[in-house]
Motif scaffolding. Sequence first.
Motif, short mmCIF file in Angstrom:
data_model
loop_
_atom_site.label_atom_id
_atom_site.label_comp_id
_atom_site.label_asym_id
_atom_site.label_seq_id
_atom_site.Cartn_x
_atom_site.Cartn_y
_atom_site.Cartn_z
N VAL A 1 34.93 35.48 35.28
CA VAL A 1 36.19 35.97 34.73
C VAL A 1 36.91 36.72 35.83
O VAL A 1 36.38 37.69 36.39
N GLY B 1 40.25 38.74 36.62
CA GLY B 1 41.43 39.38 36.05
C GLY B 1 42.36 39.86 37.14
O GLY B 1 42.02 39.87 38.32
N THR C 1 46.90 41.01 37.95
CA THR C 1 48.28 40.79 37.52
C THR C 1 48.75 39.39 37.90
O THR C 1 49.61 38.81 37.25
N SER D 1 46.71 40.08 33.31
CA SER D 1 46.85 41.26 32.46
C SER D 1 48.24 41.27 31.82
O SER D 1 49.17 40.66 32.33
N SER E 1 45.93 46.60 29.42
CA SER E 1 44.76 45.70 29.42
C SER E 1 43.52 46.41 29.96
O SER E 1 43.42 46.64 31.16
N TYR E 2 42.60 46.77 29.10
CA TYR E 2 41.34 47.36 29.53
C TYR E 2 40.28 46.27 29.60
O TYR E 2 40.09 45.51 28.66
N THR E 3 39.58 46.25 30.71
CA THR E 3 38.56 45.22 30.94
C THR E 3 37.49 45.21 29.85
O THR E 3 37.04 44.14 29.44
N PHE F 1 32.04 39.03 35.35
CA PHE F 1 33.35 39.54 35.69
C PHE F 1 33.41 39.76 37.19
O PHE F 1 32.60 40.50 37.76
#
Lengths: 129, 210
Positions: free
Chosen positions: B11, B13, B15, B44, B88-90, B108
């Motif tokens: 995963v 993540g 911007t 995000s 957006s919190y992981t 992650f």
Amino acid sequence: MKPLALETPAPAPATTTMTEARDVALRARGLLLEKKGREVIVLDVRGASSITDYVVIASGATAPQIKAMANELKRGLKEVGVQLYRQSGQPDDGWVVMDYVDVVVHLFIDEVRAYYAIEDLWTSLPRVE
Amino acid sequence: MGDTEIQRIGVLGGTFNPVHAGHLILAQDACELFDLQRVLFVPSAQPPHKPCGGLLGAEHRLALLELAVRDDPRFEVCDIEIARGGVSYTVDTAATLRERYPGADLCFIVGSDSLPELHLWRGVQRLLTLVRIVTLARPGFEEEWARERELNLPHPWPARLLGDFRTGHLADIASSDIRYRLAEGLGIRYLVPDAVAMYIAEHHLYTCPT
């Protein structure tokens, strides 16, 4: 990955307390013995290992047996609120690792256990009776 | 007999403002170094304040990501943070993905520069137990640097995080540099996939200086 806002740091609690980890290891042993696990040993690796506190090693005669041992372990520990963190390896390959963070369980088919002899890594460490 | 192999899903993540070749190389390196079968790119959500040239709208960022990964069967775009909206919190994404992919080994992917700050992330303790965090070195923040840092997390997490640290291609491409070049009218060829460059040009994106 960065969150878009940060909180004030607070002291992070340990995943499980030391007593709890030992209890998990002992419960794991019980569950494995119920499924006819062979030579089930529990090693106290605190201080010796930086990634975990207790190592449980057990073997079975066949791949289906260690698969059954793995499933019983998952069921029996989940029942008391202990979640599996990671599982690696396939029963057919003879070595399955069930990682509970503070306790790591190694399940082997007998011959594979003898071949890798991982308990020899920790001969000086105490076994939990 | 025999179970299906446990799926390892990465995963990634961020911007993705915009997505670039560095992201794709990182994802590919992660696949090779951590033996992942797939990588989910999770952009995000947009923060409530948005200056010109700042964070591009979600619709465009998603479209650019889709274009960037369309030819790679290992990669896919996941819009759960955009759909959820807000900050957006992981840890929230981790919880949702854990439900969505119950049998999988979720990994992650984190840049090495984030490791010393990990203890500040919201819900970090829960995050560590929900998913596996794997770290890839960023240029200037390599393994030796990381090993010297205090990770400020309880045992056994520092050892586990450092055990899952790898070094890939260290591609030194940054979204900020791409935005700067676009604002200055400089080309971004090879820094982004051609389809991404074309979309940016057609939609006149990133024309304001950041």
